[in-house]
Design an enzyme around this catalytic site. Structure first.
Site, mmCIF file in Angstrom:
data_model
loop_
_atom_site.group_PDB
_atom_site.id
_atom_site.type_symbol
_atom_site.label_atom_id
_atom_site.label_comp_id
_atom_site.label_asym_id
_atom_site.label_seq_id
_atom_site.Cartn_x
_atom_site.Cartn_y
_atom_site.Cartn_z
ATOM 1 N N ASP A 160 102.899 29.618 -48.638
ATOM 2 C CA ASP A 160 101.724 28.745 -48.615
ATOM 3 C C ASP A 160 101.062 28.659 -49.999
ATOM 4 O OD1 ASP A 160 99.873 27.039 -47.411
ATOM 5 O OD2 ASP A 160 99.552 28.368 -45.699
ATOM 6 N N GLY A 195 102.093 19.027 -50.449
ATOM 7 C CA GLY A 195 102.415 17.757 -51.080
ATOM 8 C C GLY A 195 101.760 17.549 -52.423
ATOM 9 N N ASP A 215 98.137 19.392 -43.512
ATOM 10 C CA ASP A 215 98.530 19.901 -42.204
ATOM 11 C C ASP A 215 98.523 18.840 -41.109
ATOM 12 O OD1 ASP A 215 98.767 22.519 -43.180
ATOM 13 O OD2 ASP A 215 96.620 22.872 -42.910
#
Length: 530
Positions: A160, A195, A215
């Site tokens: 992440d 992104g 998300d």
């Protein structure tokens, strides 16, 4: 992973979408050669359904469910743990520590169990000083953490982007790539940087997949927005390197029609198929979507091409995905709130000129032919998905069980009886003549080798009319249409063949009768030839 500012979702999509229209036609970066993810990864992740409530028991029970449901054998191989699996501090050696309450056997014990089920284990970390939920991150600890993952038997890392301290994305993600490679263990690598930093232009040289947007959540408009952002990135996908529009929300609260569109679009875009539902309690309807092997085959096609939009006007989309061997997967998608007919042609989707084309419906499994026009009535928020090839074919004259999506049970003549008036019901599929449906050129659905017909009682045309077995007589109440959207409608009534009460779990048990009912998009009105 949900990061602290959920409001960024719409901002990012609004900023990203115009920019994507102007994407250069440059080739993607050279792919990471770790030998993994030659087709899009498939599996499950706990976050969408459970958030921080992840435990060893949940992971093990999900592994059990994937194995027993047949999804493991359909290709779902990764069982992925998301955030909140670890203790709040590293140990004295600087290593991550699994939460001993949540994971009493540790990650290694959990991995051993998952591997014993013929599956692989995935783990989560963040390329920052802390994860999105505040647990220790891997920034500055890449090799230590990669060594732990390898020692524990981890097979997949979702990495992440929270608390990144403004260290450039590519630098942080490349550091973990190299650390994973140094362990010598094959670990699929999923970049989750939302992104940002034009990740699609360099992601292929760093990871096996990269998130292309913020998300996802259980909202059809968000699914559509993410689809529109991701579909434009097709030039950057290839075997071993995939655009990732985030995990699947199938089975988490959208309608059956919306869930099917979601799965169709992700498969057409060669996206990773990472389920995000509670697989232990998945309904037959949800499993029918996750487990459709024809749709999965389009996603997993070895040519490795992401589908592109052939046309998109007024919320009506046509997508085409070249497949190995020369066939093309085609999705007709209607994002609007009312039904519409969507039309394209075989040559428009990339097939050579020919006199005839075969249409294999990947959801209903019905086969038809066309001279070149590809057209279907598509329900609101719905989709129709075909495999199109040069040639011809038809389901007319063929015999199959007719399986209901809401129950995974077969249309069945009660107790193998043949007398006129016998109840038509659902029952566990057993291969008997009372479940063998022959489709005729006149639209009849015949059982018992063609001697008895599916019949609307007393030529009734009202919702609630029962469906029975009756001697074939050519009547309008014995004519049926197998529609591209997966419904079966009575020609006389225009109503759908419906599992009575099958919109509720209790209505899908053995012996539940079939009736005519107003078409409503429910899974209890969806059928497939098996």
């Amino acid at each position: 992973m949900r990061r602290p500012s959920a409001a960024l979702t719409m901002v990012l999509l609004l900023v990203l979408a115009p920019a994507l229209i102007l994407l250069p036609a440059a080739p993607p970066a050279q792919a990471l050669e770790n030998g993994l993810a030659r087709t899009p990864p498939m599996g499950w992740n706990d976050w969408n359904a459970f958030g921080c409530d992840v435990t060893e028991q949940l992971v093990k029970e999900t592994a059990d469910s994937l194995a027993s449901s047949g999804l493991r054998d359909a290709g779902y191989q990764y069982v992925n743990i998301d955030d909140c699996w670890m203790s709040s501090a590293r140990n004295s050696a600087g290593q991550l520590v699994p939460d001993p309450v949540k994971f009493p056997d540790g990650i290694s014990g959990t991995a051993s169990y998952v591997h014993g089920k013929g599956l692989k284990l995935g783990i989560y970390e963040s390329a920052g000083t802390a994860t999105c939920q505040g647990y220790p991150g891997s920034l500055g600890h890449e090799q230590t953490d990669a060594n732990s993952f390898a020692a524990w038997g981890v097979d997949y890392l979702k990495y992440d982007n929270c608390n990144h301290q403004n260290v450039p994305d590519r630098q942080r993600y490349t550091a973990m790539r190299d650390a994973l490679a140094n362990t010598g263990r094959p670990i699929a690598y999923s970049l989750c940087n939302w992104g940002l930093a034009d990740v699609w232009t360099w992601g292929a040289g760093v990871g096996n997949s990269w998130r292309t947007t913020d998300d996802i959540n259980v909202n059809f408009s968000t699914v559509v927005s993410i689809y529109k952002a991701n579909v434009r990135l097709a030039p950057y996908a290839e075997p071993g390197a995939w655009n990732d529009p985030d995990m699947l929300e199938v089975g988490n609260g959208m309608s059956f029609t919306e869930d099917r569109s979601h799965f169709s679009l992700w498969s057409e875009m060669a996206a990773p198929l990472i389920a995000g539902n509670d697989m232990r309690r998945a309904s037959a309807a949800t499993l029918s979507l996750y487990g459709d092997k024809d749709v999965i085959a389009a996603d997993q096609d070895p040519l490795g091409k992401q589908g592109t939009e052939v046309s998109s006007s007024g919320g009506l989309h046509v997508l085409a995905k070249p497949l190995a061997g020369g066939d093309v997967s085609v999705v007709l998608f209607n994002e609007n709130a009312s039904a519409a007919t969507i039309t394209t042609s075989a040559t428009a989707v990339g097939l050579p000129a020919a006199s005839s084309y075969r249409l294999d419906n990947l959801w209903s499994h019905a086969v038809s032919s066309t001279g070149g026009t590809i057209s279907a009535g598509v329900p609101a928020h719905g989709s129709v998905m075909y495999r199109v090839s040069v040639g011809s074919g038809t389901s007319v004259g063929t015999t199959h069980p007719l399986v209901g999506a809401s129950s995974n049970r077969c249309l069945d003549a009660y107790d193998n009886r043949t007398a006129p008036g016998t109840k038509i019901e659902i029952w566990d599929c057993g291969g008997g003549a009372n479940q063998a449906v022959t489709v005729t050129v006149t639209g009849e659905l015949r059982l018992y080798g063609g001697t008895q017909c599916l019949d609307a009682y007393n030529s009734g045309t009202a919702a609630g009319t029962k469906v029975q077995l009756y001697t074939c007589n050519g009547g309008a109440n014995q004519k049926w249409s197998l529609n591209p959207d997966g419904t079966v409608t009575g020609t006389q009534s225009g109503l759908c063949l419906d599992v009575t009460g099958g919109d509720q779990a209790a209505g899908n048990v053995n012996g539940t009768a079939l009736e005519l009912w107003t078409c409503n998009g429910g899974a209890n009105q969806q059928w497939r030839l098996s």
